[in-house]
Motif scaffolding. Structure first.
Motif, PDB file in Angstrom:
ATOM      1  N   LYS A  70      31.293  13.407  47.856  1.00 45.52           N
ATOM      2  CA  LYS A  70      31.679  12.392  47.132  1.00 45.52           C
ATOM      3  C   LYS A  70      32.288  12.146  45.883  1.00 45.52           C
ATOM      4  CE  LYS A  70      28.373   9.418  50.506  1.00 45.52           C
ATOM      5  NZ  LYS A  70      28.312  10.226  52.045  1.00 45.52           N
ATOM      6  N   PRO A 125      28.263   9.305  42.960  1.00 44.14           N
ATOM      7  CA  PRO A 125      27.364   9.401  44.156  1.00 44.14           C
ATOM      8  C   PRO A 125      26.230   9.296  44.713  1.00 44.14           C
ATOM      9  CG  PRO A 125      28.887  11.357  43.367  1.00 44.14           C
ATOM     10  CD  PRO A 125      28.522  10.373  42.291  1.00 44.14           C
ATOM     11  N   GLY A 176      29.970   6.147  48.726  1.00 40.70           N
ATOM     12  CA  GLY A 176      31.477   7.056  48.461  1.00 40.70           C
ATOM     13  C   GLY A 176      32.553   7.151  50.291  1.00 40.70           C
TER      14      GLY A 176
END
Length: 407
Positions: free
Chosen positions: A240, A279, A394
Motif C-alpha cells: 500500500k 497504509p 490504499g
C-alpha cells in the motif's frame, strides 16, 4: 458537529472517505466510546503519540492476544519487558545495518527488476496488480529462502490475515478464514523450518534458526509466528505504501516531476505518504491503568483504538495537513524511518516497526526502478485513484501509461 452526527467507523460513508470523519472526531470527540468494537477511539496526534510512546508503562499490547494470536500464533508484538527485548534482539539485526545492506538489498533490487521486466515494454500497466501487491511478498519469500512459485498462496494467506485484523464488525466467515490460515501456514512452514535447522544457509530463515541472545533461541513455533507476521505486515503495508506514493505523485504532477529530476526526494515522498495516506489507519493498545487523554479518562483494562489516519492529519501538528506536500518543513525525513519519527505510521516506542528500514529499502528501490523504466508516466485517461479499506487502506488499482522502453 455533535457526536451523534459523526459517521461510525464501520459505516459505508467512513469506508468511502474517512478523512472528514477523522476531522470531526478530532474536533468534537477526541475520546469516543465505540460500542461495536468495545474500544475507546483516540484521534488527536498528541494522544496517539502518547499511547504509542508510553513512557510510563500505561499501555500494553495485550489486545494482540485476541487480535493477532488466532492467526499468527504468539508473536513478538505480544511480549513485554525483558522477554520482548530479547526476542527483538534475535530478529532485529537482519533488518538493519550490514545484513540489510549486504545480504538483502540485492534481493530487493533483483525482485524489483524481475517484475518491471514483465511490463516495461508494454506502455501501460496497473501498478497495484503488476507490481505493488507482488513485490514485497516476493522479497520476503526470497529473504526467507522460500519458493516464490508459492506466491499465490502467500498472498492468499496474508490477505486473509489482514481481513481478520480489520474485521471490526466481527464477520464470522472472515474470522474463520483467518483462523484457517494459521493452520495452513503452520503445515507449510514448520517442516521447512525443521529442514532448515539441519541445513543452515545464508537466508533469513537460517539466521532466525541459528540466532541466540543471552542463551535464548527461537523455537520452531516462534519462527513460524514471526514469518507469518512478517509476510502479513511486510506484504500489506509495503504494497500500500508503493501504491500510495505513486497515487499521490501522479495527482500532483509537479511533485512527480521534482522527484524524477532529484531522486533524493524519493525518501521525502515516502515519508509524506506515510503521513498523508498511511497504509495502516488503526492500531490498538490496552490500558494498564486509568489514563487521562483529551476528552476524558480511559479506564484500566480497556482497548484503545488509535486512529493513525486521523492523528497524521491533525492541524495542531501539521500545517495544511490535508495537502500532500513532500516539501513540507514540519516533517523530519531524516528520522522518518526510526522510532524518533514525526509521523505515526510505524507506531513509536518499543513496538516501533522492526521492518521499517526494510520497507524503506523496498520502496526507494521500487520507486527509483519504476521511474527509470517508465518515462512520461501518467494516470490512465479518466482514472482517479480511489483508496479502499478501513483498518489498512490504499489504492485498489492504479492503471498508468508511459513511453515503452526496451531493456
Amino acid at each position: 458537529m455533535s457526536t451523534a452526527q459523526i459517521p461510525d467507523i464501520l459505516s459505508p460513508e467512513f469506508a468511502a472517505d474517512p478523512y472528514p470523519v477523522y476531522r470531526a472526531l478530532r474536533e468534537s470527540a477526541p475520546l469516543l466510546w465505540h460500542e461495536a468494537t468495545q474500544s475507546w477511539i483516540v484521534s488527536r496526534y498528541t494522544d496517539v503519540e502518547r499511547v504509542f510512546k508510553d513512557k510510563e508503562g500505561q499501555f500494553t499490547t495485550k489486545n494482540y492476544d485476541w487480535q493477532l494470536e488466532p492467526v499468527h500464533g504468539r508473536t513478538i508484538l505480544q511480549l513485554s519487558g525483558r522477554e520482548h527485548a530479547v526476542r527483538r534482539a534475535l530478529v532485529a539485526p537482519a533488518f538493519r545495518g550490514s545484513d540489510l545492506q549486504d545480504k538483502f538489498l540485492p534481493v530487493v533490487e533483483r525482485n524489483s527488476r524481475e517484475l518491471i521486466a514483465e511490463f516495461r515494454s508494454s506502455g501501460a500497466v496497473d501498478l497495484v496488480d503488476a507490481f505493488a501487491t507482488r513485490f514485497p511478498v516476493n522479497v520476503i519469500a526470497d529473504m526467507l529462502g522460500l519458493d516464490k512459485a508459492d506466491h499465490a498462496r502467500f498472498h492468499g494467506w496474508y490477505t486473509a490475515v489482514i481481513a481478520f485484523l480489520g474485521n471490526l464488525s466481527g464477520d464470522p466467515e472472515i474470522a474463520a478464514a483467518g483462523e484457517r490460515t494459521r493452520t495452513e501456514f503452520a503445515a507449510y512452514m514448520l517442516p521447512i523450518i525443521r529442514e532448515r535447522r539441519e541445513n543452515l544457509g545464508d537466508d533469513l530463515l537460517s539466521t532466525l534458526c541459528a540466532a541466540e541472545v543471552d542463551g535464548v533461541r527461537m523455537s520452531d513455533e516462534d519462527i513460524k509466528a514471526f514469518c507469518s507476521l512478517l509476510l502479513a505486515a511486510g506484504g500489506e503495508t509495503t504494497d500500500k505504501a508503493i501504491a500510495g506514493i505513486f497515487a499521490n505523485l501522479l495527482v500532483n504532477p509537479e511533485q512527480l516531476a521534482a522527484v524524477r529530476e532529484d531522486r533524493s526526494l524519493v525518501e521525502r515522498a515516502f515519508a509524506e505518504t506515510l503521513r498523508y495516506t498511511p497504509p495502516v489507519h488503526m492500531i490498538m493498545r490496552q490500558s494498564a491503568v486509568d489514563v487521562e487523554l483529551s476528552g476524558g479518562t480511559v479506564p484500566a483494562g480497556a482497548t484503545v483504538t488509535c486512529l493513525i489516519g486521523a492523528a497524521n492529519r491533525d492541524p495542531e501538528r501539521y500545517k495544511d495537513p490535508d495537502r500532500f506536500d513532500l516539501f513540507r518543513d514540519d516533517l523530519t525525513t531524516t528520522t522518518a524511518f526510526s522510532a524518533a519519527a514525526d509521523h505515526l505510521a510505524f507506531a513509536l516506542g518499543r513496538h516501533f516497526c522492526v521492518g521499517a528500514l526494510l520497507a524503506k529499502a523496498e520502496v526507494e528501490t521500487g520507486v527509483n526502478q519504476l521511474l527509470d523504466a517508465m518515462p512520461e508516466l501518467r494516470l490512465a485517461d479518466g482514472f482517479d485513484p480511489v483508496e479502499q479499506g478501513v483498518f489498512t487502506r490504499g489504492p485498489k488499482s492504479l492503471p498508468v501509461t508511459f513511453t515503452p522502453r526496451t531493456p
